[in-house]
Design an enzyme around this catalytic site. Structure first.
Site, PDB file in Angstrom:
ATOM      1  N   ASN A   9       0.885  -1.182   0.000  1.00 27.62           N
ATOM      2  CA  ASN A   9       0.000   0.000   0.000  1.00 27.62           C
ATOM      3  C   ASN A   9       0.914   1.221   0.000  1.00 27.62           C
ATOM      4  O   ASN A   9       1.484   1.566   1.035  1.00 27.62           O
ATOM      5  CB  ASN A   9      -0.894  -0.016   1.242  1.00 27.62           C
ATOM      6  CG  ASN A   9      -1.672   1.286   1.399  1.00 27.62           C
ATOM      7  OD1 ASN A   9      -1.790   2.063   0.457  1.00 27.62           O
ATOM      8  ND2 ASN A   9      -2.203   1.520   2.603  1.00 27.62           N
ATOM      9  N   LYS A  11       0.166   4.219  -0.227  1.00 29.23           N
ATOM     10  CA  LYS A  11      -0.474   5.429   0.341  1.00 29.23           C
ATOM     11  C   LYS A  11      -0.244   6.609  -0.607  1.00 29.23           C
ATOM     12  O   LYS A  11      -0.192   6.422  -1.821  1.00 29.23           O
ATOM     13  CB  LYS A  11       0.059   5.711   1.741  1.00 29.23           C
ATOM     14  CG  LYS A  11       0.027   4.480   2.648  1.00 29.23           C
ATOM     15  CD  LYS A  11       0.145   4.836   4.082  1.00 29.23           C
ATOM     16  CE  LYS A  11       0.294   3.564   4.907  1.00 29.23           C
ATOM     17  NZ  LYS A  11      -0.047   3.740   6.294  1.00 29.23           N
ATOM     18  N   HIS A  95      -9.597   1.242   4.527  1.00 25.69           N
ATOM     19  CA  HIS A  95      -8.347   1.394   5.292  1.00 25.69           C
ATOM     20  C   HIS A  95      -8.628   2.314   6.484  1.00 25.69           C
ATOM     21  O   HIS A  95      -9.428   3.246   6.386  1.00 25.69           O
ATOM     22  CB  HIS A  95      -7.263   1.982   4.382  1.00 25.69           C
ATOM     23  CG  HIS A  95      -5.905   1.941   4.991  1.00 25.69           C
ATOM     24  ND1 HIS A  95      -5.495   2.854   5.939  1.00 25.69           N
ATOM     25  CD2 HIS A  95      -4.865   1.087   4.820  1.00 25.69           C
ATOM     26  CE1 HIS A  95      -4.266   2.555   6.314  1.00 25.69           C
ATOM     27  NE2 HIS A  95      -3.859   1.497   5.649  1.00 25.69           N
ATOM     28  N   GLU A  97      -7.080   4.691   7.612  1.00 20.95           N
ATOM     29  CA  GLU A  97      -6.873   6.125   7.309  1.00 20.95           C
ATOM     30  C   GLU A  97      -8.091   6.701   6.590  1.00 20.95           C
ATOM     31  O   GLU A  97      -8.402   7.885   6.743  1.00 20.95           O
ATOM     32  CB  GLU A  97      -5.573   6.302   6.499  1.00 20.95           C
ATOM     33  CG  GLU A  97      -4.356   6.096   7.394  1.00 20.95           C
ATOM     34  CD  GLU A  97      -3.106   5.591   6.686  1.00 20.95           C
ATOM     35  OE1 GLU A  97      -3.038   5.646   5.457  1.00 20.95           O
ATOM     36  OE2 GLU A  97      -2.194   5.115   7.403  1.00 20.95           O
ATOM     37  N   GLU A 167      -5.943  -5.072  10.332  1.00 18.74           N
ATOM     38  CA  GLU A 167      -4.928  -4.041  10.562  1.00 18.74           C
ATOM     39  C   GLU A 167      -5.249  -3.273  11.837  1.00 18.74           C
ATOM     40  O   GLU A 167      -6.035  -2.322  11.816  1.00 18.74           O
ATOM     41  CB  GLU A 167      -4.916  -3.053   9.391  1.00 18.74           C
ATOM     42  CG  GLU A 167      -4.559  -3.667   8.060  1.00 18.74           C
ATOM     43  CD  GLU A 167      -3.896  -2.638   7.146  1.00 18.74           C
ATOM     44  OE1 GLU A 167      -2.769  -2.895   6.726  1.00 18.74           O
ATOM     45  OE2 GLU A 167      -4.493  -1.580   6.900  1.00 18.74           O
ATOM     46  N   GLY A 173       1.888   2.169  10.737  1.00 18.79           N
ATOM     47  CA  GLY A 173       2.823   3.276  10.600  1.00 18.79           C
ATOM     48  C   GLY A 173       3.473   3.686  11.918  1.00 18.79           C
ATOM     49  O   GLY A 173       4.110   4.732  12.009  1.00 18.79           O
ATOM     50  N   SER A 212       2.923  -2.335  10.423  1.00 20.23           N
ATOM     51  CA  SER A 212       4.366  -2.363  10.670  1.00 20.23           C
ATOM     52  C   SER A 212       5.008  -3.716  10.391  1.00 20.23           C
ATOM     53  O   SER A 212       5.876  -4.168  11.150  1.00 20.23           O
ATOM     54  CB  SER A 212       4.659  -1.893  12.105  1.00 20.23           C
ATOM     55  OG  SER A 212       4.211  -0.556  12.278  1.00 20.23           O
TER      56      SER A 212
HETATM   57  C1  PEP Z   1      -0.972   0.098   5.868  1.00 19.02           C
HETATM   58  O1  PEP Z   1      -0.907   1.231   5.430  1.00 19.02           O
HETATM   59  O2  PEP Z   1      -1.903  -0.632   5.510  1.00 19.02           O
HETATM   60  C2  PEP Z   1       0.065  -0.371   6.769  1.00 19.02           C
HETATM   61  C3  PEP Z   1      -0.051  -1.559   7.295  1.00 19.02           C
HETATM   62  O3  PEP Z   1       1.108   0.489   7.016  1.00 19.02           O
HETATM   63  P1  PEP Z   1       2.511   0.131   7.758  1.00 19.02           P
HETATM   64  O4  PEP Z   1       2.985  -1.163   7.166  1.00 19.02           O
HETATM   65  O5  PEP Z   1       3.394   1.280   7.436  1.00 19.02           O
HETATM   66  O6  PEP Z   1       2.195   0.013   9.211  1.00 19.02           O
END
Ligand code: PEP
Length: 251
Positions: A9, A11, A95, A97, A167, A173, A212
């Site tokens: 992803n 972003k 997501h 976000e 998630e 993040g 992460s």
């Molecule tokens: C994500 O944006 O779906 C995500 C898991 O980000 P990160 O791996 O940076 O935590």
């Protein structure tokens, strides 16, 4: 046995030049690796670039959002059919976000999942609790409600055409990964909840972990019985890291 899947992803990162070198690195690094499936979900303006560069490789591509509407006077929205025009296989939906920063409700997410499926896209449906919700002991309640909202619109059978991504919001993040045991527990809960309605769909359901995931923790996470791969944010922006995570899904 379920085939593992690793999805990047990106972003809102990247430009034409940096995308080119990132994709070249990913293509080279993944060449000849077929035991798992791989994809990158890129910002809308770069779908054409992804299509041109990834066509004919083992890496699929997709978008990070879509409209719940098929077409109409919805300024700045992007319809499912527009994504299929660019060869997308996947689209991330719901997501955290989008849910948190852009107020997407469970109902909106469910409508978007429906729109994606009807256009032949595979929605990657994101579910997850905040830190406050985990600490309040309501993780299953929150994740269960997010899942139920989707099932109530598309029906349990249609979950076979989706990918679920667990998630935890507190792990995205932040550099704070859920432990393999913590992630496995929620993945098993999701699978069981689907199994209550359809055992076969539950068995085949691909449930990714996101939050992460890095080269140094991917293998352990992916070794858990209900974790079928990962949705990778930050680490998908460095070809070497993304390829290393994909490699962990091969084993
Ligand atoms: C994500 O944006 O779906 C995500 C898991 O980000 P990160 O791996 O940076 O935590």
């Amino acid at each position: 046995m379920r085939r593992k899947l690793v999805v990047g992803n990106w972003k809102m990162y990247g430009r034409l030049a940096s995308n080119k070198s990132l994709l070249e690195g990913v293509i080279a690094g993944l060449s000849g690796m077929n035991a798992a499936a791989y994809a990158v979900c890129v910002p809308y303006p770069y779908l054409h670039q992804a299509q041109e560069m990834l066509r004919g490789t083992s890496v699929a591509w997709g978008a990070q959002n879509l409209s719940q509407f098929a077409e109409g006077a919805y300024t700045a929205e992007v319809a499912a059919g527009m994504l299929t025009d660019f060869g997308c296989r996947y689209v991330i939906v719901g997501h955290s976000e989008r849910r948190g920063l852009f107020a997407e409700s469970n109902e909106t997410v469910a409508a978007k999942v429906d729109a994606a499926i009807k256009s032949g896209l595979t929605p990657i449906v994101c579910l997850g609790e905040t830190l406050a919700e985990r600490e309040a002991g309501i993780t299953e309640q929150v994740v269960g409600a997010q899942l139920d909202a989707v099932v109530s619109v598309v029906g349990v059978a249609a979950l076979a055409k989706t990918v679920i991504a667990y998630e935890p919001v507190w792990a995205i993040g932040t550099g704070k990964t859920a432990s393999p045991a913590q992630a496995q527990a929620v993945h098993a809960f999701i699978r069981q909840r689907v199994a209550q309605q359809d055992g076969q769909v539950a068995q085949g359901l691909c449930i990714l972990y996101g939050g992460s995931v890095k080269p140094n923790n991917a293998a352990e996470l992916f070794s858990m019985s209900d974790i079928d791969g990962g949705l990778i944010g930050g680490a998908s922006l460095a070809a070497n890291d993304f390829v290393a995570i994909c490699r962990a899904a091969q084993n």
